[in-house]
Design a protein around this motif. Structure first.
Motif, short mmCIF file in Angstrom:
data_model
loop_
_atom_site.label_atom_id
_atom_site.label_comp_id
_atom_site.label_asym_id
_atom_site.label_seq_id
_atom_site.Cartn_x
_atom_site.Cartn_y
_atom_site.Cartn_z
N TYR A 20 0.68 -1.17 0.12
CA TYR A 20 0.16 0.10 -0.52
C TYR A 20 1.03 1.23 -0.06
N HIS A 21 0.68 1.87 -0.53
CA HIS A 21 1.24 3.74 -0.79
C HIS A 21 0.38 4.77 -1.09
N GLU A 22 1.82 5.83 -1.29
CA GLU A 22 0.09 7.03 -0.74
C GLU A 22 -1.10 7.12 -0.10
N ILE A 23 -0.44 7.43 0.98
CA ILE A 23 -2.17 6.57 2.04
C ILE A 23 -2.40 8.05 2.64
N PHE A 24 -3.79 8.39 2.50
CA PHE A 24 -4.34 9.75 2.69
C PHE A 24 -5.50 9.82 3.89
#
Length: 387
Positions: free
Chosen positions: A295-299
């Motif tokens: 999981y990446h770029e978690i906002f």
């Protein structure tokens, strides 16, 4: 209350020059070392009492102390640019291949610099103003890194405010509301591992093709029927699909799919991730494939606190700035929500022109005219809170 809230024309001209300088030399998330150095130098020259660097990576915080004790107001901008090739043709266009300030972060920094110059001449009567330049907003990593940094935590603001430019609205018109303003988003990377074979004998290998086809259909189908911005809203967007080698003679043995998961609420995101992971697991098992998920770029979802909204709204009314709740919330994610964990926080959206290209468009360039609008609003927030 002080009546000298507004930055001068000289302040705005200096801020415009800084924006052009930063725009021409953009840096990606977590790599904003030179941008941070320039900003820190300019803020020191403006007269900040303290300038802190290397916060949560390359973050910068500048403190302007008032004469007496009082609350701390933090105003936040962002340092980073995007991995997109600029196509504006302006004189100050990016000189870095494949990188551009196409979201307006250069303008947000310029607004805070104009405010810093005014604060350097005219300190608040009490309390302190903290100008924060956040790293890694575009990747969703910056706010979390700040919160893990003891230096940043020690700042302990009582309010946090920010703004973002908003194409499609009249320049200088404000968009402001309480509650949800931006979605939660998570990038999901699914890697499938099979076995390559000669293209003349694909039956000898294990191909990810059917699994990828399945996921290209089943992942978007996880989106809800609830219309945005309902709390049950969910959207899955397939962003990229890769398979095999760049050779005609090889049947593929591995592949990957990247998808962006988006919800209105963090709890809904947790459930959506669970469902997406189950789909990927089933597709891999059916195809006899190895599976790796990351999981990446978690906002986090972003909500405006009522008390911080009240501060911004009062400043807008003082200045006679037209404002509306139209356009709130918006679908993009914003790495500001986590800052609300340490103080009531709110983000204002500021129209950047009816005919402006959208954010992240290769043609986008933050309008210099907007610097004065933003600086005046933040100056009024400071004057009202710290008079």
């Amino acid at each position: 209350m002080t009546t000298t809230c507004c930055p001068t024309e000289d302040d705005l001209a200096a801020a415009r020059d800084l924006r052009h300088q930063l725009h021409s030399a953009p840096e990606l998330s977590s790599n904003e070392a030179e941008t941070a150095r320039i900003v820190a130098q300019k803020i020191r020259e403006a007269g900040a009492d303290v300038v802190m660097t290397d916060l949560g990576g390359h973050g910068v915080a500048a403190i302007f102390d008032g004469a007496d004790r009082g609350p701390s107001i933090m105003i936040r901008a962002e340092l980073d640019a995007l991995p997109i090739t600029e196509q504006t043709g302006v004189a100050h266009r990016s000189t870095v291949d494949g990188v551009g300030h196409l979201c307006g972060h250069d303008g947000h920094m310029a607004i805070l610099y104009a405010l810093a110059r005014r604060l350097g001449r005219d300190r608040p009567a009490r309390g302190r103003v903290i100008l924060l330049f956040q790293p890694a907003e575009e990747s969703g990593e910056g706010a979390a890194a700040l919160l893990e940094d003891p230096q940043f935590r020690s700042l302990a603001p009582d309010r946090i405010v920010s703004l973002h430019n908003y194409p499609g609205f009249e320049i200088g018109h404000a968009i402001l509301d309480e509650g949800p303003i931006a979605t939660a988003a998570t990038g999901m990377l699914v890697r499938l591992q099979g076995r390559a074979a000669h293209a003349s004998q694909p039956e000898d290998g294990i191909s990810p093709r059917l699994a990828l086809v399945r996921l290209m259909q089943s992942l978007p189908a996880l989106g809800s029927q609830a219309a945005f911005p309902d709390d049950e809203f969910a959207l899955v967007t397939v962003a990229r699909v890769l398979m095999g080698e760049t050779a005609f003679g090889v049947a593929p043995g591995e592949g990957e799919i990247r998808a962006t998961l988006r919800t209105m609420r963090d709890a809904k995101m947790d459930r959506l991730i669970d469902r997406a992971r189950a789909e990927a697991t089933a597709a891999a098992e059916e195809g006899g494939l190895g599976l790796e998920i990351s999981y990446h770029e978690i906002f986090a979802a972003c909500d405006n606190a009522p008390e911080a909204v009240a501060d911004l709204r009062a400043a807008l009314d003082d200045l006679g700035v037209p404002h509306t709740t139209e356009g709130q919330p918006w679908r993009p994610a914003e790495d500001f929500g986590r800052l609300g964990e340490i103080a009531p926080a709110a983000m204002l959206f500021l129209g950047s022109g009816l005919d402006q290209p959208p954010l992240h468009d290769p043609r986008y360039d933050f309008p210099d005219e907007l610097i004065g609008h933003g600086a005046r609003i933040f100056a009024r927030v400071v004057d009202r809170a710290l008079a």
